[in-house]
Every structure is written in C-alpha cells, then in structure tokens.
Scaffold this motif. Structure first.
Motif, mmCIF file in Angstrom:
data_model
loop_
_atom_site.group_PDB
_atom_site.id
_atom_site.type_symbol
_atom_site.label_atom_id
_atom_site.label_comp_id
_atom_site.label_asym_id
_atom_site.label_seq_id
_atom_site.Cartn_x
_atom_site.Cartn_y
_atom_site.Cartn_z
ATOM 1 N N LEU A 65 0.823 -1.207 0.000
ATOM 2 C CA LEU A 65 0.000 0.000 0.000
ATOM 3 C C LEU A 65 0.865 1.268 0.000
ATOM 4 O O LEU A 65 0.606 2.221 -0.741
ATOM 5 C CB LEU A 65 -0.930 -0.003 1.210
ATOM 6 C CG LEU A 65 -1.853 1.213 1.349
ATOM 7 C CD1 LEU A 65 -2.776 1.303 0.136
ATOM 8 C CD2 LEU A 65 -2.660 1.116 2.643
ATOM 9 N N SER A 111 2.390 1.760 -3.430
ATOM 10 C CA SER A 111 1.408 2.247 -4.410
ATOM 11 C C SER A 111 1.094 3.719 -4.188
ATOM 12 O O SER A 111 1.010 4.512 -5.139
ATOM 13 C CB SER A 111 0.133 1.413 -4.322
ATOM 14 O OG SER A 111 0.407 0.054 -4.574
ATOM 15 N N LEU A 112 0.889 4.091 -2.916
ATOM 16 C CA LEU A 112 0.586 5.492 -2.616
ATOM 17 C C LEU A 112 1.754 6.417 -2.969
ATOM 18 O O LEU A 112 1.568 7.541 -3.463
ATOM 19 C CB LEU A 112 0.218 5.645 -1.142
ATOM 20 C CG LEU A 112 -1.102 5.007 -0.712
ATOM 21 C CD1 LEU A 112 -1.300 5.135 0.795
ATOM 22 C CD2 LEU A 112 -2.276 5.639 -1.446
ATOM 23 N N THR A 113 2.957 5.905 -2.717
ATOM 24 C CA THR A 113 4.130 6.715 -3.056
ATOM 25 C C THR A 113 4.231 6.929 -4.555
ATOM 26 O O THR A 113 4.534 8.023 -5.040
ATOM 27 C CB THR A 113 5.397 6.035 -2.529
ATOM 28 O OG1 THR A 113 5.286 5.869 -1.108
ATOM 29 C CG2 THR A 113 6.633 6.860 -2.852
#
Length: 460
Positions: A100, A103-105
């Motif tokens: 997660l 992906s957010l980065t």
C-alpha cells in the motif's frame, strides 16, 4: 525541466543495500521492542525506493523485506518457515502495508510529475504568448518559439511555420490550416504535445495572425489618412497659391489690351507671376518625388560656394550677403538637389527678413560643412520649430508650406541634416550640416578636414 529517474540498476542496488542495512539494524532493536512489531522499519526503505524509482521496484523491495524479515527475525529463524498465528499476521500486515505504501508513493510521485508538467506547460504557453504577441514580426518570432518549445520538452529539434506544409502537427483555426509544427521527439513526448501543447499553440498563432492583419489594416488606414491630409492640404495650397499668380497674369493680360503705354510694366508683372507659378509647380513636383522616395541623389564632387552662388541667382529679388571660408573642402553630393534646397531656404529667409539683407555663411567646423542662413525677421516660436519642416505646414499666412519640407528632404537625401535656431523677436538661423568624406578629390589629393574651428559650437 523535469527531474530524470536514476538508472534502474542503481535502484536495485539501493533496494538490496537498504534491506540489508535494515535487517542489521533490527538485530540491535530486538531488546527495544518485540520482533513482530519491528517490520515497520522496512517501510522506510520501501517508501524511499518507490518514491525515487517506481512502484514495481517498491513492490520488489517490499517482497525482499518480507523475506528478510521472515528469514532473519521471525521464529524459527534461518529458514523460510513461520510458526504461530501472530507471526503470520505480522508478516501479512507488514507486506500489505508495504504494498500500500509503495502504491501510494508511486501515485504521489505521478501526481507530482503531472503537476510539474502542467506548470512547465503553463510557463511554455506564457512564453509563447509573449514571443508571438509582443508586437514584432511573426516570421522572426516563430523560430524563437520553436526553440523554446524544444528546450522545454527535451526534444532534439522543432520548427514552426505560418503556412500549410507537411509536418508532424498541422496547426488549424477551424477547418483552415494556418501553420505547421514539426518536432523530432519520442512517441510519448509527441502524444503530450498533441494533447497539451498544440491547442494552445493554435490559439496563439491564430491570435498573432489576426494581430498582424489588424496592424496591416491600421498601417494602411494611417497611410490613407495621411494621403487624405496631404490631398486636402494640397487642394488648399493650390486653391490659394495658384489663384494669386493666375489672377495677376489674367489681369495684366486684359490690361495689355487697354493700356498700350503700360505694356512693359504689365509684361514684367506677367513674367514675375509666371515665374512664381513655375516655382510653385516645381516645388510640388519635388515634394511628390520626395514623398514617393524617387528623389535619389546622384553624388559627385561639388563646391559649396558654387552651389550657394547658383541658389542666390535663382532668387533674384533677394538681398544676400555670402561669406565662404577659404579652402573650404568640396562635398560629394547631388549639386542640383542642394541648389534647389538652398534656393528654397534663401527664398524663405528673404520672405521673412522684413526687407533686411539675409546673411549666408559657409564654414568648415571639425570636418563638417555648416551653412547658416540668417534673417532678421520676427523669429520662429519654439512650438513651431520642428513642424515648419512638415509639408504644407505654415506658421503664418505667407508661403505655400512646401519650401522647408523640400529643403529637409534634399539635404537628408545627401547625407546631411537641417535645423532651425531662433528666439522670439530675434534673428532666425537655419543651419545645414553636410558631411565631408575622408577620401580624395578628383585630382587624387586627399581631403583632410579643416579642424581650425573645432571649438565652434556643435549642432544642438
């Protein structure tokens, strides 16, 4: 410019080194916190790798971190085996958090890149607008716009033309093609140009073309207005200045029929008025040639003293005192044009001298020939001193307003200049400055300017 990603191999090495260092650090932290809770430390490496490179390398780092965490820290250590429900939960939670976070980065990184691209495109659009709409010639602005576009998008080359021809992107205004953009760049850059750059470039090019059309219309309108003004002034001049000598000629001619004893006097009046009419027509022709740019000078070596003497002979009714310095060098100019200019200047001075003699002085001042024509008339007000050289402009009711305009035109055609120096109710001095070329006279002798009068007052 957008920051380029470091090489992928460097990212793999950084991920491996980060996982190894974090694994060693966890050995030192075992006494500080439970092992199952220390997996979060690996997230620092995952976030760093994903933000600098990409999400896929971040996911790979997360997997490597989970394997290292399992092998070295989750019992039983030294093998990829997990015992105990809490260890499974810890590993699954860690891996999920790592995925997660990666992906957010990556999403944040893409948003940052997109925001930077938008800012870059906005700056590019502003720069293109400044170059295209600042008022210069469009043909000169287009290469600068193309160079700025290529530099902003890291393209090897780009060119823009304001016409329809084969190229990468046709630039259109509605159904009409108004230009062509040609870019040498990779396919992703071309797609970006097509979607984000071409629409703004089309709008700016259309605005620039419309501005040029409006400017051309404005120039044409100003030229037409100027032409109307000249025509109006010409009609006024012709209606007044041509009527006077014609009336005198007709009156004298009628009187010749009735007064035979006065024929000599009347014949002289007819000659005088016909000469005046001829001079006015000559001035109109001279001015028309100057306005049309057809009064091209034919320079040859000439004596200023001879030119001034001929000009004085052209104004027989005037009283002139001529003074010319000895050894005055010749000038290379059109003698006929200078004679016409000085004749008009002398006639103007004689007309305003109030019956007093007009002084004409020619001298060499620091390698320039200055000719001063001084009358003792009422002077020229400051507000009129520049306008008196305009065609058809009259500071008073006398004259046609042509003579001084012709003076300036012929003097400037021969590389010189003319100006007036005057104070109210004092003498008026018209000054003609002519250059003396550093060359040789017709005999081959060098012309060395006379510098004995260098301390003379220069032009204003």
């Amino acid at each position: 410019m957008l920051r380029r990603r470091p090489p992928l191999l460097l990212g793999v090495a950084a991920a491996a080194l980060g996982v190894a260092l974090t694994t060693l650090i966890l050995f030192a932290l075992r006494d500080v916190a439970p092992v199952v809770s220390l997996g979060v430390v690996y997230l620092v490496v995952v976030l760093a790798v994903a933000s600098v490179w990409n999400a896929w390398l971040g996911l790979g780092t997360a997997l490597a971190s989970a394997l290292a965490f399992n092998f070295f820290h989750i019992p039983p250590t030294g093998r990829f085996t997990i015992t105990g429900g809490e260890n499974w939960v810890a590993l699954i939670v860690f891996f999920g958090a790592a995925v997660l976070a990666s992906s957010l980065t990556e999403l944040a990184r893409r948003r940052t890149i997109e925001a930077e691209e938008r800012r870059q495109e906005a700056d590019l659009s502003a720069e293109m607008a400044r170059l295209l709409l600042r008022g210069g010639r469009l043909e000169e602005a287009l290469p600068a716009v193309a160079e700025r576009l290529a530099r902003a998008l890291d393209a090897p080359s780009a060119s823009i033309v304001a016409r329809a021809e084969p190229g990468t992107f046709p630039l259109r205004e509605g159904p009409r093609q108004i230009g062509t953009l040609t870019v040498d760049a990779p396919e992703p850059v071309l797609r970006r140009i097509q979607v984000r750059i071409v629409p703004s470039l089309e709008a700016l090019l259309a605005a620039a073309l419309e501005r040029d059309a409006l400017m051309n219309d404005a120039v044409e309108t100003a030229a037409l207005r100027r032409s109307d003004v000249i025509k109006t002034a010409l009609l006024r001049s012709v209606s007044h200045d041509l009527r006077s000598p014609l009336t005198a000629i007709l009156t004298s001619a009628e009187a010749l029929k009735l007064a035979p004893d006065e024929r000599v006097e009347l014949a002289e009046a007819i000659t005088e008025e016909a000469t005046r009419l001829s001079r006015l027509i000559d001035n109109l022709l001279d001015l028309s040639r100057l306005e049309a740019g057809a009064a091209e000078a034919r320079p040859e070596w000439s004596s200023i003293e001879e030119v001034l003497t001929a000009a004085i002979d052209d104004v027989p009714s005037g009283d002139f005192k001529l003074s010319v310095d000895t050894d005055l060098p010749p000038v290379k100019a059109d003698a006929a044009q200078l004679e016409r200019a000085f004749a008009n200047l002398l006639e103007n001075a004689q007309r305003h001298s109030g019956g007093h003699p007009v002084s004409v002085r020619a001298r060499d001042v620091g390698g320039r020939i200055l000719v001063r024509v001084v009358d003792r008339g009422p002077g020229v007000p400051k507000a009129h001193q520049e306008r008196i050289f305009e065609p058809f402009y009259r500071s008073g009711s006398r004259g046609s307003g042509l003579g001084l305009a012709i003076v300036r035109g012929f003097v400037e055609a021969n590389g010189g200049r003319v100006w007036v120096e005057s104070l109210p109710d004092q003498a008026t001095s018209f000054v003609v400055e002519l250059p003396v070329p550093v060359s040789s006279d017709p005999t081959g002798e060098p012309l060395v300017p006379n510098t004995q009068n260098d301390r003379e007052e220069r032009s204003p």
